[in-house]
Write an enzyme that holds these catalytic residues in place. Structure first.
Site, mmCIF file in Angstrom:
data_model
loop_
_atom_site.group_PDB
_atom_site.id
_atom_site.type_symbol
_atom_site.label_atom_id
_atom_site.label_comp_id
_atom_site.label_asym_id
_atom_site.label_seq_id
_atom_site.Cartn_x
_atom_site.Cartn_y
_atom_site.Cartn_z
ATOM 1 N N ASN A 83 -5.438 12.312 0.654
ATOM 2 C CA ASN A 83 -4.512 11.475 1.419
ATOM 3 C C ASN A 83 -5.343 10.731 2.464
ATOM 4 O O ASN A 83 -6.561 10.927 2.581
ATOM 5 C CB ASN A 83 -3.405 12.329 2.059
ATOM 6 C CG ASN A 83 -2.297 11.473 2.650
ATOM 7 O OD1 ASN A 83 -1.773 10.585 1.987
ATOM 8 N ND2 ASN A 83 -1.942 11.713 3.902
ATOM 9 N N LYS A 84 -4.681 9.901 3.221
ATOM 10 C CA LYS A 84 -5.342 9.042 4.202
ATOM 11 C C LYS A 84 -6.365 9.789 5.059
ATOM 12 O O LYS A 84 -6.122 10.926 5.472
ATOM 13 C CB LYS A 84 -4.263 8.414 5.085
ATOM 14 C CG LYS A 84 -4.735 7.453 6.150
ATOM 15 C CD LYS A 84 -5.631 6.356 5.642
ATOM 16 C CE LYS A 84 -5.055 5.566 4.489
ATOM 17 N NZ LYS A 84 -6.067 4.701 3.825
ATOM 18 N N ASP A 144 -2.109 10.725 -2.072
ATOM 19 C CA ASP A 144 -2.527 9.697 -3.021
ATOM 20 C C ASP A 144 -2.871 10.290 -4.372
ATOM 21 O O ASP A 144 -2.786 9.634 -5.403
ATOM 22 C CB ASP A 144 -3.714 8.914 -2.468
ATOM 23 C CG ASP A 144 -3.219 7.980 -1.372
ATOM 24 O OD1 ASP A 144 -3.066 8.450 -0.223
ATOM 25 O OD2 ASP A 144 -2.905 6.819 -1.687
ATOM 26 N N ARG A 174 -7.755 -0.371 -6.586
ATOM 27 C CA ARG A 174 -7.952 0.736 -5.632
ATOM 28 C C ARG A 174 -8.083 2.029 -6.444
ATOM 29 O O ARG A 174 -7.242 2.314 -7.301
ATOM 30 C CB ARG A 174 -6.773 0.830 -4.639
ATOM 31 C CG ARG A 174 -6.665 -0.411 -3.746
ATOM 32 C CD ARG A 174 -5.721 -0.185 -2.589
ATOM 33 N NE ARG A 174 -6.289 0.717 -1.599
ATOM 34 C CZ ARG A 174 -5.594 1.245 -0.585
ATOM 35 N NH1 ARG A 174 -4.304 0.997 -0.466
ATOM 36 N NH2 ARG A 174 -6.176 2.047 0.284
ATOM 37 N N GLN A 222 -1.920 2.419 9.929
ATOM 38 C CA GLN A 222 -0.632 2.500 9.213
ATOM 39 C C GLN A 222 0.399 3.289 10.020
ATOM 40 O O GLN A 222 1.599 3.027 9.931
ATOM 41 C CB GLN A 222 -0.817 3.184 7.848
ATOM 42 C CG GLN A 222 -1.556 2.369 6.808
ATOM 43 C CD GLN A 222 -3.034 2.669 6.802
ATOM 44 O OE1 GLN A 222 -3.630 3.022 7.823
ATOM 45 N NE2 GLN A 222 -3.648 2.525 5.649
ATOM 46 N N ARG A 244 0.862 -1.186 0.000
ATOM 47 C CA ARG A 244 0.000 0.000 0.000
ATOM 48 C C ARG A 244 0.895 1.231 0.000
ATOM 49 O O ARG A 244 2.115 1.118 0.105
ATOM 50 C CB ARG A 244 -1.031 -0.001 1.156
ATOM 51 C CG ARG A 244 -0.649 -0.674 2.421
ATOM 52 C CD ARG A 244 0.498 -0.071 3.143
ATOM 53 N NE ARG A 244 0.308 1.366 3.322
ATOM 54 C CZ ARG A 244 1.253 2.232 3.531
ATOM 55 N NH1 ARG A 244 2.527 1.844 3.578
ATOM 56 N NH2 ARG A 244 1.004 3.513 3.682
ATOM 57 N N GLY A 245 0.246 2.417 -0.111
ATOM 58 C CA GLY A 245 1.015 3.639 -0.295
ATOM 59 C C GLY A 245 1.107 3.908 -1.794
ATOM 60 O O GLY A 245 1.472 3.005 -2.564
ATOM 61 N N ALA A 246 0.786 5.140 -2.203
ATOM 62 C CA ALA A 246 0.606 5.430 -3.628
ATOM 63 C C ALA A 246 1.799 5.025 -4.514
ATOM 64 O O ALA A 246 1.609 4.298 -5.500
ATOM 65 C CB ALA A 246 0.262 6.908 -3.798
HETATM 66 O O1 MRU Z 1 -4.477 3.123 2.238
HETATM 67 P P1 MRU Z 1 -3.011 3.347 2.083
HETATM 68 O O2 MRU Z 1 -2.204 2.774 3.208
HETATM 69 O O3 MRU Z 1 -2.515 2.907 0.721
HETATM 70 O O4 MRU Z 1 -2.847 4.916 2.154
HETATM 71 C C1 MRU Z 1 -1.561 5.469 2.042
HETATM 72 C C2 MRU Z 1 -1.551 6.950 2.197
HETATM 73 O O5 MRU Z 1 -2.546 7.596 2.361
HETATM 74 C C3 MRU Z 1 -0.203 7.594 2.032
HETATM 75 O O6 MRU Z 1 -0.113 8.743 2.816
HETATM 76 C C4 MRU Z 1 -0.009 7.985 0.542
HETATM 77 O O7 MRU Z 1 -0.284 6.914 -0.289
HETATM 78 C C5 MRU Z 1 1.366 8.471 0.301
HETATM 79 S S1 MRU Z 1 2.579 7.196 0.407
HETATM 80 C C6 MRU Z 1 4.095 7.888 0.031
#
Ligand code: MRU
Length: 351
Positions: free
Chosen positions: A249-250, A239, A92, A198, A45-47
């Site tokens: 973002n999250k 994201d 996603r 996270q 996970r993470g963009a």
């Molecule tokens: O749901 P996730 O864990 O994929 O969400 C991740 C985030 O929101 C991060 O802050 C974002 O992807 C940036 S990662 C460098």
């Protein structure tokens, strides 16, 4: 830290982030459908990491066709590429890096679709190049952002925008790492990031691994932390950044931005150019993923609310550009007005 994703002996190998911090386990995936499942289930996970997984997943999906009798039939490769790409991109919806990486792989496909073996080599080379480039991009984000921090600062961050969310080093945590490497004493306060944790599970883990001082707080403590002067900056990842600077973002990021504005604390977004979506005018156009209610009503199989409870579980929120002090990219640090600053970057990262 070992990379969270790599291509090894014909398989995509990923660190299973669902198990952290209790267990460090790698899983080898031999089909694009497994990779798609891993993105959907948040093994990775993470963009930026999702983008890298997409690129490897597409390379793997096309390699799976080796020896298939259909290879000689007209249209077979085109149809297969579409199906593989669709399986990966339907996982996603919010992180634009997923679609960005799939589009880069489509460019490679279009250029080399004549010969299947050559195509597979080129697709894998492109995925590996994208993976390597992401690491360097994070270093550049770190370098560009580290000047924004002063010796002795404490940074409040949310979710995980670190090495675990990228090819390594991280975006928001890359800025922290670069500042630390430049000799500044930096501390981090990590919001736990309900419901998926996270912050608690991943950010705290990777900072501890690097020996960077980190304090864990629950999300609802952010106001108090700021009010007590315990944080001098907020830095988060993204994201998707819309053309006007509105940033998805999250979930919980927007609340931090509102609180930061009230308390006069700078609010920074650290993101690569591949997270900027020039096609989406503003935050209203960013699709927000809603995840299963069980993430809110349960924790690791243990009920935290009655199963019949009505739940709203958006995984992301949008922070309006007006609440963002600066957007830190690998190219430069952008300041308001973000619209023209973002437009000036268009076309810079295609490969
Ligand atoms: O749901 P996730 O864990 O994929 O969400 C991740 C985030 O929101 C991060 O802050 C974002 O992807 C940036 S990662 C460098």
């Amino acid at each position: 830290m070992h990379p969270v994703i790599e291509w090894k002996d014909g398989a995509v190998v990923m660190l299973d982030q669902r198990l952290l911090p209790a267990e460090t386990k790698f899983i080898a995936m031999r089909s694009h459908l497994e990779v798609a499942g891993a993105i959907r289930d948040m093994v990775i996970r993470g963009a930026p990491a999702i983008g890298i997984a997409a690129a490897y997943g597409i390379a793997l999906g096309m390699a799976e066709l080796k020896g298939s009798p259909g290879l000689d039939q007209p249209g077979f490769l085109d149809r297969s590429f579409k199906a593989v790409s669709a399986a990966i991109t339907s996982t996603r919806p919010t992180a634009v890096n997923l679609f960005w990486a799939a589009a880069r792989m489509e460019d490679v496909y279009t250029e080399h679709r004549g010969d299947h073996s050559r195509l597979c080599r080129e697709l894998l080379a492109a995925a590996e190049a994208l993976d390597r480039a992401d690491f360097e991009i994070n270093r550049a984000i770190g370098r560009n952002g580290s000047d924004l921090l002063r010796d002795g600062d404490t940074v409040l961050t949310h979710c995980n925008a670190g090495a675990l969310a990228t090819a390594g080093y991280g975006t928001a945590l890359g800025v922290v790492r670069a500042a630390v490497e430049s000799g500044k004493k930096i501390r981090v306060i990590a919001g736990e990031t309900r419901p998926y944790l996270q912050g608690a599970r991943l950010t705290v883990w990777e900072l501890q691994e690097d020996g960077i001082p980190v304090t864990l707080v629950t999300d609802s403590m952010a106001g108090l932390v700021m009010n007590k002067g315990m944080a001098q900056a907020v830095i988060v990842g993204a994201d998707r950044v819309a053309a006007n600077g509105d940033t998805a973002n999250k979930i919980g990021t927007y609340s931090l931005a509102v609180l930061a504005r009230y308390h006069g604390i700078p609010f920074y977004v650290a993101a690569p150019l591949s997270t900027i979506d020039h096609e989406t005018a503003d935050g209203a156009g960013i699709p927000i993923e809603e995840r299963d209610k069980s993430e809110v009503t349960n924790f690791r199989g243990q009920a935290t609310a009655r199963p019949q409870t009505t739940v709203y579980n958006p995984a992301f929120d949008v922070t309006p550009a007006g609440l963002i002090t600066a957007i830190i990219t690998e190219e430069k640090v952008l300041f308001p007005e973000f619209g023209p600053a973002i437009a000036a970057l268009q076309g810079l990262r295609r490969k």
